[in-house]
Design a protein around this motif. Structure first.
Motif, PDB file in Angstrom:
ATOM      1  N   ASN A 433       0.818  -1.206   0.000  1.00 47.86           N
ATOM      2  CA  ASN A 433       0.000   0.000   0.000  1.00 47.86           C
ATOM      3  C   ASN A 433       0.857   1.263   0.000  1.00 47.86           C
ATOM      4  N   LYS A 434       1.996   1.206   0.702  1.00 51.46           N
ATOM      5  CA  LYS A 434       2.900   2.363   0.715  1.00 51.46           C
ATOM      6  C   LYS A 434       3.465   2.621  -0.678  1.00 51.46           C
ATOM      7  N   LEU A 435       3.860   1.548  -1.372  1.00 54.04           N
ATOM      8  CA  LEU A 435       4.422   1.711  -2.707  1.00 54.04           C
ATOM      9  C   LEU A 435       3.379   2.250  -3.666  1.00 54.04           C
ATOM     10  N   SER A 436       2.148   1.744  -3.566  1.00 52.06           N
ATOM     11  CA  SER A 436       1.069   2.237  -4.419  1.00 52.06           C
ATOM     12  C   SER A 436       0.838   3.729  -4.184  1.00 52.06           C
ATOM     13  N   ALA A 437       0.796   4.119  -2.921  1.00 46.77           N
ATOM     14  CA  ALA A 437       0.564   5.533  -2.603  1.00 46.77           C
ATOM     15  C   ALA A 437       1.701   6.401  -3.139  1.00 46.77           C
ATOM     16  N   ALA A 438       2.945   5.922  -2.992  1.00 42.24           N
ATOM     17  CA  ALA A 438       4.093   6.687  -3.488  1.00 42.24           C
ATOM     18  C   ALA A 438       4.057   6.805  -5.010  1.00 42.24           C
ATOM     19  N   GLU A 457      10.616   5.379 -19.654  1.00 37.69           N
ATOM     20  CA  GLU A 457      11.052   4.203 -18.904  1.00 37.69           C
ATOM     21  C   GLU A 457      10.866   4.390 -17.402  1.00 37.69           C
ATOM     22  N   ASN A 458      10.991   5.614 -16.899  1.00 38.87           N
ATOM     23  CA  ASN A 458      10.828   5.842 -15.462  1.00 38.87           C
ATOM     24  C   ASN A 458       9.431   5.440 -15.007  1.00 38.87           C
ATOM     25  N   TYR A 459       8.415   5.887 -15.763  1.00 37.26           N
ATOM     26  CA  TYR A 459       7.042   5.537 -15.402  1.00 37.26           C
ATOM     27  C   TYR A 459       6.823   4.046 -15.532  1.00 37.26           C
ATOM     28  N   GLN A 460       7.276   3.474 -16.635  1.00 37.55           N
ATOM     29  CA  GLN A 460       7.021   2.053 -16.889  1.00 37.55           C
ATOM     30  C   GLN A 460       7.680   1.167 -15.843  1.00 37.55           C
ATOM     31  N   GLU A 461       8.897   1.513 -15.447  1.00 36.84           N
ATOM     32  CA  GLU A 461       9.579   0.716 -14.426  1.00 36.84           C
ATOM     33  C   GLU A 461       8.860   0.827 -13.080  1.00 36.84           C
ATOM     34  N   ALA A 462       8.471   2.030 -12.715  1.00 33.22           N
ATOM     35  CA  ALA A 462       7.762   2.221 -11.447  1.00 33.22           C
ATOM     36  C   ALA A 462       6.425   1.490 -11.455  1.00 33.22           C
ATOM     37  N   ARG A 491      11.583  -2.750  -2.390  1.00 32.46           N
ATOM     38  CA  ARG A 491      12.780  -1.907  -2.300  1.00 32.46           C
ATOM     39  C   ARG A 491      13.092  -1.276  -3.652  1.00 32.46           C
ATOM     40  N   ARG A 492      13.043  -2.077  -4.684  1.00 34.46           N
ATOM     41  CA  ARG A 492      13.336  -1.561  -6.014  1.00 34.46           C
ATOM     42  C   ARG A 492      12.246  -0.571  -6.468  1.00 34.46           C
ATOM     43  N   GLY A 493      10.998  -0.908  -6.158  1.00 31.27           N
ATOM     44  CA  GLY A 493       9.911  -0.019  -6.519  1.00 31.27           C
ATOM     45  C   GLY A 493      10.016   1.315  -5.814  1.00 31.27           C
ATOM     46  N   SER A 494      10.480   1.294  -4.550  1.00 34.12           N
ATOM     47  CA  SER A 494      10.652   2.549  -3.806  1.00 34.12           C
ATOM     48  C   SER A 494      11.691   3.432  -4.473  1.00 34.12           C
ATOM     49  N   LEU A 495      12.761   2.822  -4.972  1.00 31.86           N
ATOM     50  CA  LEU A 495      13.772   3.602  -5.677  1.00 31.86           C
ATOM     51  C   LEU A 495      13.205   4.198  -6.966  1.00 31.86           C
ATOM     52  N   ALA A 496      12.353   3.413  -7.649  1.00 25.49           N
ATOM     53  CA  ALA A 496      11.776   3.871  -8.915  1.00 25.49           C
ATOM     54  C   ALA A 496      10.770   4.993  -8.702  1.00 25.49           C
ATOM     55  N   THR A 497      10.192   5.061  -7.518  1.00 28.54           N
ATOM     56  CA  THR A 497       9.179   6.098  -7.265  1.00 28.54           C
ATOM     57  C   THR A 497       9.732   7.257  -6.442  1.00 28.54           C
ATOM     58  N   SER A 498      10.987   7.186  -6.096  1.00 29.09           N
ATOM     59  CA  SER A 498      11.566   8.273  -5.294  1.00 29.09           C
ATOM     60  C   SER A 498      11.673   9.536  -6.141  1.00 29.09           C
ATOM     61  N   VAL A 499      11.544  10.660  -5.494  1.00 24.21           N
ATOM     62  CA  VAL A 499      11.592  11.942  -6.191  1.00 24.21           C
ATOM     63  C   VAL A 499      13.041  12.305  -6.512  1.00 24.21           C
TER      64      VAL A 499
END
Length: 499
Positions: A433-438, A457-462, A491-499
């Motif tokens: 849920n945290k990753l989805s919200a981010a 690619e940034n959007y697609q990877e996230a 963990r990887r998804g968090s990196l992909a969604t980080s600002v």
């Protein structure tokens, strides 16, 4: 619209983009292809409704999760992992599993050549299709393309849509439900083409899991209809009549109308075909639906008489019965149907959309189907006036019911009701849920300003990691290795969604 017209009107979809699966960016094209009312099978079906006493329809569900276990931690299919580690657990079955994924491309042509009239519905997760592409299994993909794209095998084979990453809908964040549905449509079209996608009218939810929270169910059906789906397969014990009673014997073998009412009093509905009984691969592997249909007859909707329909689905590769007995019984039963002269009359095989088109073409109005709702919802609407419903009123009713009724829950219902997809998995659900919200916090404003951001690619990877974390396997198989996979994807998804 012809296949040629479809292929020239819209941009081609690539199967892979820089190693990422094509799961987004052409939503407008996909919507224009799937949102139509034209019949798919009426023009080429070889069945006539007046000659049919009863029918059966079977679906095969296929799935392999994506896991971070490549040589350098790359995302690979669990099937590839099985081949690479043949001595672990039941990984020795990898070759048989792979054969199962493509064998309908052998079985259906063989049966037709033998004068039989087979039918099968196919439900493959996006993860599995991506994995087959990653593994370059052109043998399997070629078999599937043959029976999907060659007109000789329509309407013998029907594909059902599903959630891209085999996410169970009740615990999927609501904003991601439609993303899963659209991701699967993108990838299916990338492999099989737009014309094949245009024929996908029914939806098969992972684990037959139906949300029963009013707002989640409403969002789910709304997303399905916006994506062009006309019907949904549901497990009999996951639904109830509007008064809370269970479905009658007659209702289980004809279409119903699944109605969802949200906490604001809005309603929406979709046609439902009822899968009876539980999750037992023997039912399909041993062709039990055919034998059950032999005991059924005509039924009436309003004043129109239609054949009863027995509906079943099972894992298409899982378990010794499906791997070993299904090929024998699949051929044996269709040869028996041929030999008794009932290929086109009496008890016949039929696919879901084909059945619905035939009965509605005979005069049945889908508005006359019996109204049903998700199980336990009647308890909510006994406490909340549907015409004066508010979010606070619904949530208060749910809170009171959970406190006073030990049988009440809003976790949804499926063919695995002995297994909770929520309790005990907070260590997966909370990060999910945290990753989805981010993801939505970062990308929704950007997409609103410029939809072309989805091509990057940034959007697609996230998006990929967001969907992958929601794969049901990370809960189904219990704590340990599988929840570790989920944490690494998070963990990887968090990196992909980080600002």
């Amino acid at each position: 619209m012809t296949a040629t017209a479809l292929s020239t009107k819209f941009l081609p979809l690539e199967v892979l983009r820089s190693g990422l699966p094509n799961i987004c960016s052409q939503e407008a094209d996909i919507t224009s292809i799937t949102n139509h009312k034209e019949p798919i099978y009426l023009a080429n079906t070889n069945l006539s409704l007046e000659n049919i006493t009863a029918a059966f329809t079977c679906a095969l569900h296929m799935h392999q999760p994506t896991i971070p276990t490549g040589a350098n931690g790359e995302l690979i299919s669990n099937l590839q992992h099985m081949f690479s580690h043949p001595h672990d657990g039941d990984n020795h079955n990898a070759g048989v599993f792979a054969w199962c994924y493509g064998r309908m491309g052998e079985f259906i042509p063989q049966l037709i050549d033998q004068g039989c009239n087979p039918r099968i519905m196919l439900d493959y997760s996006g993860n599995l299709l991506w994995g087959l592409v990653q593994m370059q299994r052109q043998d399997i993909l070629g078999n599937l393309k043959l029976i999907t794209c060659d007109s000789r095998y329509q309407p013998h084979v029907e594909w059902l849509g599903t959630m891209w990453s085999h996410a169970v809908v009740p615990s999927t964040p609501i904003p991601d439900i439609k993303l899963h549905i659209q991701a699967w449509q993108h990838y299916f079209a990338a492999i099989f083409g737009y014309e094949a996608l245009r024929r996908v009218r029914g939806f098969s939810p992972p684990e037959m899991h139906l949300p029963n929270h009013p707002d989640t169910l409403f969002a789910y059906i709304k997303a399905l209809k916006e994506c062009g789906y006309q019907w949904l397969m549901v497990q009999e014990h996951s639904v109830e009549n509007i008064d809370g009673t269970g479905l009658s014997q007659e209702q289980k073998y004809i279409p119903n109308k699944l109605v969802a009412r949200n906490s604001h009093g809005e309603t929406i509905s979709i046609t439902a075909l009822i899968k009876t009984q539980g999750s037992d691969t023997k039912l399909v592997a041993q062709m039990q639906p055919y034998f059950e249909a032999k005991g059924k007859g005509k039924q009436k909707i309003n004043k129109t008489e239609i054949p009863a329909l027995v509906t079943q689905i099972a894992d298409g590769e899982n378990g010794g019965v499906m791997m070993n007995e299904y090929p024998r019984d699949f051929f044996r039963v269709y040869q028996e149907i041929r030999d008794v002269g009932s290929n086109h009359s009496g008890i016949v095989a039929i696919n879901g959309t084909e059945y619905l088109e035939l009965i509605e073409n005979s005069g049945v109005d889908c508005n006359d189907y019996s109204a049903i709702q998700a199980v336990q919802q009647h308890k909510i609407w006994q406490r909340v006036n549907p015409d004066q419903s508010t979010l606070d009123a619904v949530e208060q009713a749910i809170k009171e019911l959970k406190a006073t009724d030990h049988q009440f829950n809003m976790d949804g219902a499926s063919w695995t009701d002995d297994l909770s997809w929520v309790k005990g998995y907070e260590n997966v659900l909370e990060p999910m849920n945290k990753l989805s919200a981010a993801f939505h916090h970062k990308f929704d404003p950007l997409v609103y300003q410029d939809p072309s951001i989805k091509q990057g690619e940034n959007y697609q990877e996230a998006l990929l990691y967001n969907l992958l974390v929601q794969t049901s396997c990370f809960r189904y198989w219990g704590q340990g290795t599988w929840t570790d996979y989920a944490r690494e994807l998070y963990r990887r998804g968090s990196l992909a969604t980080s600002v």
